[in-house]
Structures are given as structure tokens and as C-alpha cells.
Design a protein around this motif. Structure first.
Motif, PDB file in Angstrom:
ATOM      1  N   ILE A 177      23.311  25.820  39.871  1.00 42.52           N
ATOM      2  CA  ILE A 177      24.572  26.279  40.471  1.00 42.52           C
ATOM      3  C   ILE A 177      25.727  25.364  40.061  1.00 42.52           C
ATOM      4  CG2 ILE A 177      25.798  26.654  42.633  1.00 42.52           C
ATOM      5  CD1 ILE A 177      23.763  28.786  42.055  1.00 42.52           C
ATOM      6  N   ILE A 178      25.485  24.054  40.053  1.00 42.26           N
ATOM      7  CA  ILE A 178      26.555  23.111  39.760  1.00 42.26           C
ATOM      8  C   ILE A 178      27.002  23.204  38.309  1.00 42.26           C
ATOM      9  CG2 ILE A 178      25.133  21.157  39.051  1.00 42.26           C
ATOM     10  CD1 ILE A 178      28.163  21.048  41.443  1.00 42.26           C
ATOM     11  N   GLU A 179      26.147  23.746  37.440  1.00 40.03           N
ATOM     12  CA  GLU A 179      26.481  23.870  36.025  1.00 40.03           C
ATOM     13  C   GLU A 179      27.227  25.161  35.710  1.00 40.03           C
ATOM     14  OE1 GLU A 179      22.883  21.531  33.774  1.00 40.03           O
ATOM     15  OE2 GLU A 179      22.443  23.524  34.571  1.00 40.03           O
ATOM     16  N   ARG A 180      27.413  26.025  36.691  1.00 40.17           N
ATOM     17  CA  ARG A 180      28.030  27.329  36.466  1.00 40.17           C
ATOM     18  C   ARG A 180      29.496  27.320  36.888  1.00 40.17           C
ATOM     19  NH1 ARG A 180      23.911  31.864  36.591  1.00 40.17           N
ATOM     20  NH2 ARG A 180      21.891  30.839  36.471  1.00 40.17           N
ATOM     21  N   ASP A 181      30.208  28.324  36.374  1.00 36.77           N
ATOM     22  CA  ASP A 181      31.608  28.509  36.732  1.00 36.77           C
ATOM     23  C   ASP A 181      31.795  29.946  37.218  1.00 36.77           C
ATOM     24  OD1 ASP A 181      34.241  28.020  37.126  1.00 36.77           O
ATOM     25  OD2 ASP A 181      34.717  27.475  35.060  1.00 36.77           O
ATOM     26  N   LEU A 182      32.969  30.227  37.763  1.00 35.46           N
ATOM     27  CA  LEU A 182      33.264  31.571  38.242  1.00 35.46           C
ATOM     28  C   LEU A 182      33.368  32.543  37.075  1.00 35.46           C
ATOM     29  CD1 LEU A 182      35.984  30.757  40.921  1.00 35.46           C
ATOM     30  CD2 LEU A 182      33.564  31.222  41.311  1.00 35.46           C
ATOM     31  N   VAL A 183      32.958  33.785  37.310  1.00 35.40           N
ATOM     32  CA  VAL A 183      33.059  34.831  36.303  1.00 35.40           C
ATOM     33  C   VAL A 183      34.442  35.465  36.437  1.00 35.40           C
ATOM     34  CG1 VAL A 183      32.102  37.004  35.461  1.00 35.40           C
ATOM     35  CG2 VAL A 183      30.584  35.226  36.356  1.00 35.40           C
ATOM     36  N   THR A 184      35.332  35.135  35.507  1.00 37.90           N
ATOM     37  CA  THR A 184      36.719  35.605  35.604  1.00 37.90           C
ATOM     38  C   THR A 184      37.225  36.246  34.314  1.00 37.90           C
ATOM     39  OG1 THR A 184      37.492  33.392  34.981  1.00 37.90           O
ATOM     40  CG2 THR A 184      37.334  33.885  37.342  1.00 37.90           C
ATOM     41  N   GLU A 185      36.598  35.968  33.175  1.00 31.80           N
ATOM     42  CA  GLU A 185      37.074  36.499  31.905  1.00 31.80           C
ATOM     43  C   GLU A 185      36.474  37.879  31.659  1.00 31.80           C
ATOM     44  OE1 GLU A 185      37.165  33.449  28.623  1.00 31.80           O
ATOM     45  OE2 GLU A 185      35.901  32.385  30.065  1.00 31.80           O
ATOM     46  N   PRO A 186      37.274  38.829  31.198  1.00 35.60           N
ATOM     47  CA  PRO A 186      36.763  40.195  31.012  1.00 35.60           C
ATOM     48  C   PRO A 186      35.968  40.356  29.725  1.00 35.60           C
ATOM     49  CG  PRO A 186      39.078  40.110  30.420  1.00 35.60           C
ATOM     50  CD  PRO A 186      38.722  38.745  30.941  1.00 35.60           C
ATOM     51  N   VAL A 187      35.048  41.315  29.760  1.00 38.23           N
ATOM     52  CA  VAL A 187      34.364  41.801  28.567  1.00 38.23           C
ATOM     53  C   VAL A 187      34.893  43.208  28.307  1.00 38.23           C
ATOM     54  CG1 VAL A 187      32.162  42.487  27.539  1.00 38.23           C
ATOM     55  CG2 VAL A 187      32.286  40.450  28.976  1.00 38.23           C
ATOM     56  N   GLN A 188      35.666  43.374  27.250  1.00 38.39           N
ATOM     57  CA  GLN A 188      36.200  44.699  26.932  1.00 38.39           C
ATOM     58  C   GLN A 188      35.109  45.514  26.245  1.00 38.39           C
ATOM     59  OE1 GLN A 188      39.395  44.487  28.927  1.00 38.39           O
ATOM     60  NE2 GLN A 188      39.272  46.243  27.541  1.00 38.39           N
ATOM     61  N   THR A 189      34.609  46.541  26.937  1.00 38.24           N
ATOM     62  CA  THR A 189      33.535  47.363  26.385  1.00 38.24           C
ATOM     63  C   THR A 189      34.053  48.433  25.441  1.00 38.24           C
ATOM     64  OG1 THR A 189      33.578  49.011  28.167  1.00 38.24           O
ATOM     65  CG2 THR A 189      32.277  47.013  28.544  1.00 38.24           C
ATOM     66  N   GLY A 190      35.348  48.724  25.492  1.00 33.66           N
ATOM     67  CA  GLY A 190      35.891  49.808  24.684  1.00 33.66           C
ATOM     68  C   GLY A 190      35.622  51.182  25.249  1.00 33.66           C
ATOM     69  N   VAL A 191      34.881  51.250  26.364  1.00 34.80           N
ATOM     70  CA  VAL A 191      34.569  52.512  27.040  1.00 34.80           C
ATOM     71  C   VAL A 191      35.523  52.647  28.224  1.00 34.80           C
ATOM     72  CG1 VAL A 191      32.792  53.868  28.202  1.00 34.80           C
ATOM     73  CG2 VAL A 191      32.162  52.294  26.349  1.00 34.80           C
ATOM     74  N   VAL A 192      36.358  53.668  28.203  1.00 36.38           N
ATOM     75  CA  VAL A 192      37.453  53.787  29.166  1.00 36.38           C
ATOM     76  C   VAL A 192      36.938  53.807  30.596  1.00 36.38           C
ATOM     77  CG1 VAL A 192      39.381  55.218  29.924  1.00 36.38           C
ATOM     78  CG2 VAL A 192      38.903  54.972  27.487  1.00 36.38           C
ATOM     79  N   VAL A 193      35.914  54.605  30.875  1.00 40.41           N
ATOM     80  CA  VAL A 193      35.437  54.743  32.251  1.00 40.41           C
ATOM     81  C   VAL A 193      34.871  53.430  32.776  1.00 40.41           C
ATOM     82  CG1 VAL A 193      33.129  55.531  31.558  1.00 40.41           C
ATOM     83  CG2 VAL A 193      34.030  56.177  33.796  1.00 40.41           C
TER      84      VAL A 193
END
Length: 504
Positions: A133-149
């Protein structure tokens, strides 16, 4: 002066210590269906690689007091009862590094593309502990899938684990492969792991990546349906170790497991052959643990660990849309959300056939690009209300003006969310499409013209909205003036398509 070979040989022999040497040695008691029962190797540890007299290899999966259950990684045709078996003292490991990029390999890193051996930078064990847990960070950056929905309604983040689940032949692999293709212009390394898939299906996925994506930044790990069960079992773990190499270097990786339902079936097969106690649906009791341990390795690391990320897209198959089956419920409880594909929507031509009512991302708006989140607005709520109203209007009756407007807007939203395969949208395209929907620019268009609008949008933006594209790339925001100018471009495009009358 000629070299004195006799003196050299004599000097080498003087340094050799002669005497008896103990070598752990076992014996094959039974062999069949890719599993060998072995006796005699008392000091073998779990997952240790064992070597057979004929050169074949396997790994110790079950350690009983009197026997070892060994899962073979090679063809079993030449292994017979009575053959000698030797311990190696090493667990299963795989080659990792940049030399794997652009390659098609099996779970042990052996090449399948005819391009010669893989010159690995390092080797890592397939089973590694997940970051703490201490080695992790918050998930804040997006992954653009290219799929609109997906990008507008169920945004994914770097370091997230999002399950793709649905019946057979509903577009699960296509959705995952399209996400990999969309990373062609990003900084993400892509790994596609095929477990128990037909060769024709794997070939289609590879062809799509080579034709539409940046295959030079992809790794394909293949353990087909005809391969040994041992190779199919280790495939997801091998792919995860290959991806972790890049994550630990501070880079970003995206891995697809296609699919974990077949991996669970392979695990059940091995468990039954090694005489482990069966549980629900004949799966062993640790089937939840093996997938939880695997997917927990996907994470966003802290800055002290380099800030790299590993995003996982596991795929699971349902039967008759039953999400409450054993393996789907296990994976739903492990992952950070699920994208549910509906067979009825697929056969109606709504592709991707995403069920917006059952799908969810538990990270959601925290990772969505702010400009896209603002442009989408109340899209999900509007679409959900439209689906409910559409069901009620089937009973007949004339809806009032407000309901009629909602039905008109909803039909255009549904058409806008349709998307062909291997045609990823840029972030700018998605933002412009959402603005057009929310501004009502598509309400006056026939439904059929919405498809033409969506297809013509990228070219229109490149031609008439260069300032918008530049500003979005540089700042990631949409200023008021740029928004006004963009709406004018979108209105012009919608008006030009509205002149072609098609049935609503």
C-alpha cells in the motif's frame, strides 16, 4: 610459439575437486493429460522447475507427503512412467526487457514469430508479490481507450483493473484490442496475453495490432488452446512479469488477459488431475486467490518508486448473460469496475454492445480528462432516462413535448455512441462530439445522418478547428472563445449533413 595444450589441460584439471556428488533425483509414477505424478524429490519447493531425462520441463504445482504433482510445460508424448526427474532449484521465470517489444512469444519467452531468439535484458519469476500500500499512489491519470462510450461514461485510469465481461462473440476481444490500438500515439507499452484461444482468433487480434496499432511497442504472449495446460496456466503471470519490468522503470504499461475464464478452466483441470479437493462447480478452493494475486499486481506506483503504472483489462466470458456465475462474480469483486457487453444489444447492431446500466468504473470521474467530463455533462443520466422512456413508449400512446424531446435526444446519443472496430477516436474528437450532443446540434438531424456526422468529425476538426486542437493538446482545457468557435464549426458540419434527408 605454439601453445602447450597439454600444460593448459593439466592446469585446468588440477583445479577440479574430485569426489562423489549428490544429485536429487525422482521418478515418474504416472503421466497423463499434461500432469506427471513424481516420487523421490523430497526437497522440491512449490513452483520449482523440474527437468525430465528426455529434456522436457515442468513445474511442481502440488506437494503431497509422498508425491509431487508436476505440470508439464512441453509435450508429454516422450515422458513415460519410470523416467528420471531432476530438481533445478529455480522457480519458473521469463525473459523481460525492451527486446520483447514487437515480438510474439510463448509464456516462457520462446519466439513464435520466426524472428530469432529473444535477447532478454533480465529474467523475472512469473509469481511476484504485489506492491504494498505504501508503495502505491492514487489512480488519477486517464487511459484514453479511443472508444467513445467507455471514455465518456466509464473512464479508465492508469493503474486500474477493469473487467470486460460478456457472452461469447459479443465483442470483448475487439473492445480490448481497440484499446491497445488507441495507445499507438501514447507512451503506454501494450501486452496482449491470449489464454486458451483458437489460433484463428489470436491471428485476427495480432493482424489488427500490426495493421492499426504501433506493434513496435507491443508484446503478444500466446498460449493457445492446443498448447500444454501448464503453458496456459502460467501465461497470465508471465505476461504480468513482462509488464512489471516497464512499470518498475517508471514507464506505463497496459495488459489484456484474453481470457481468465479459460484460465480458470485450466486451473480446474490441473487441480482435478492432481487430485485436489473440488469445490463449487468443481473449481478448487484457491481459484479466487490465484486471480486476486494476479490482478493485485496492477497498480500505480508512488513517485519514490518511479511513478510507473500497470493497467489491467481482464476478460471473462458469461453464459446466457449470467453475471452471477462463479468466475465472473469472483473477478467483479476483485477488479475496480466492469464493462458489461450485452448479447441483445450486439445483435441489434449497437456496437460496442456496452450495457450502460450494468457497467461501472469505481474510479470513474477522478481519472477522466476534465475537458471531456465537462463536455459530457449529464450524458449518462440523459441516456439512462431515454432507455427507460423508450420501454414505456412501446406500450403505445402519444408522448408529450418534453418526453418527445428526450426520446429525440436519446436516439441521437445512442447513434453517436456506436463505433466501428479499429477506429479509435482522439480526445478532441470525443470532446467535440459530446459538445454537439449537449448543445442539441444533432437533434434536428435524421438519425442516419448522425453516423455521417461522427465519421466526418475528425477531418472537419483538422480543417476548421486547428486552434482548438492546439489548445487542447497544450493546455488540456477549452476556453470560452475556443468553445464558441468550435460550436460554430460543429453547427456548420451538422447543417451541411442535414440537407441530406434520411428517415428519422
Amino acid at each position: 610459439m605454439p601453445r602447450d595444450w597439454a600444460s593448459s589441460a593439466r592446469g585446468a584439471l588440477e583445479g577440479v575437486t574430485l569426489g562423489p556428488r549428490a544429485e536429487p533425483r525422482g521418478r515418474v509414477e504416472e503421466i497423463g493429460d499434461g500432469v506427471a505424478m513424481i516420487s523421490g524429490l523430497r526437497d522440491v519447493r512449490l513452483d520449482e522447475v523440474l527437468r525430465f531425462a528426455g529434456g522436457q520441463t515442468g513445474f511442481a504445482r502440488v506437494l503431497d507427503p509422498d508425491r509431487i504433482g508436476c505440470v508439464l510445460l512441453d509435450c508429454t508424448a516422450k515422458v513415460e512412467a519410470g523416467d528420471a526427474v531432476f530438481g533445478t532449484g529455480e522457480v519458473v521465470n521469463v525473459p523481460v526487457g525492451e527486446s520483447l517489444l514487437g515480438r510474439i512469444v510463448d509464456p516462457l519467452g520462446r519466439p513464435l514469430d520466426g524472428k530469432g531468439p529473444v535477447l532478454a535484458q533480465a529474467h523475472l519469476p512469473i509469481d511476484r508479490p504485489a506492491p504494498s500500500i505504501i508503495e502505491r499512489d492514487l489512480v488519477t491519470e486517464p487511459v484514453q481507450t479511443g472508444v467513445v462510450v467507455v471514455d465518456t461514461l466509464f473512464a479508465l485510469g492508469r493503474g486500474q483493473r477493469e473487467l470486460i465481461v460478456g457472452d461469447h462473440s459479443t465483442g470483448k476481444t475487439t473492445l480490448a484490442v481497440d484499446t491497445l490500438i488507441a495507445q499507438a500515439a501514447s507512451d503506454m507499452i501494450c501486452i496482449y496475453v491470449a489464454v486458451g484461444q483458437k489460433n484463428s482468433s489470436v491471428r485476427r487480434a495480432i493482424d489488427a495490432l500490426q495493421r492499426h496499432g504501433n506493434f513496435a511497442r507491443c508484446i503478444v504472449v500466446v498460449a493457445g488452446a492446443s498448447e500444454a495446460p501448464g503453458l496456459q496456466w502460467i501465461a497470465p503471470y508471465a505476461g504480468m512479469s513482462m509488464a512489471e519490468y516497464f512499470r518498475d522503470k517508471g514507464q506505463h504499461a497496459l495488459i489484456v488477459f484474453d481470457d481468465l475464464s479459460k484460465h480458470a478452466a485450466t486451473h480446474r483441470e490441473i487441480a482435478l488431475l492432481t487430485r485436489q479437493s473440488p469445490g463449487r462447480e468443481a473449481y478448487p478452493g484457491d481459484v479466487f486467490y490465484i486471480h486476486a494475486r494476479l490482478l493485485e499486481r496492477a497498480s500505480k506506483l508512488s513517485k519514490d518508486r518511479g511513478g510507473g503504472s500497470l493497467t489491467a483489462l481482464p476478460i471473462a466470458e458469461t453464459v446466457a448473460g449470467n453475471l452471477s456465475a462463479y468466475i465472473p462474480t469472483n473477478l467483479i469483486s476483485i477488479t475496480d469496475g466492469q464493462i458489461v457487453l450485452d448479447a441483445a444489444l450486439f445483435h441489434q447492431g449497437q456496437k460496442p454492445a456496452v450495457d450502460v446500466g450494468l457497467s461501472v468504473s469505481r474510479v470513474g470521474g477522478k481519472t477522466q480528462a476534465p475537458v471531456l467530463r465537462k463536455a459530457a455533462g449529464t450524458l449518462r443520466l440523459d441516456y439512462a432516462q431515454f432507455l427507460e422512456l423508450e420501454v414505456f413508449t412501446r406500450f403505445g400512446g402519444m408522448p408529450d413535448g418534453r418526453v418527445r424531446d428526450q426520446l429525440t435526444r436519446g436516439a441521437r446519443i445512442r447513434e453517436a455512441l456506436r463505433q466501428g472496430q479499429h477506429v479509435p477516436f482522439r480526445l478532441a474528437d470525443e470532446v467535440a462530439l459530446m459538445l454537439a450532443l449537449q448543445a442539441g446540434l444533432l437533434d434536428e438531424l435524421p438519425v442516419g445522418a448522425v453516423t455521417a456526422f461522427r465519421a466526418a468529425l475528425p477531418e472537419a476538426l483538422d480543417r476548421d478547428a486547428a486552434d482548438f486542437l492546439t489548445g487542447l493538446t497544450d493546455t488540456g482545457t477549452l476556453e470560452d472563445k475556443a468553445r464558441t468557435d468550435l460550436l460554430a464549426v460543429l453547427a456548420t458540419l451538422a447543417k451541411s449533413l442535414g440537407d441530406t434527408k434520411t428517415p428519422a
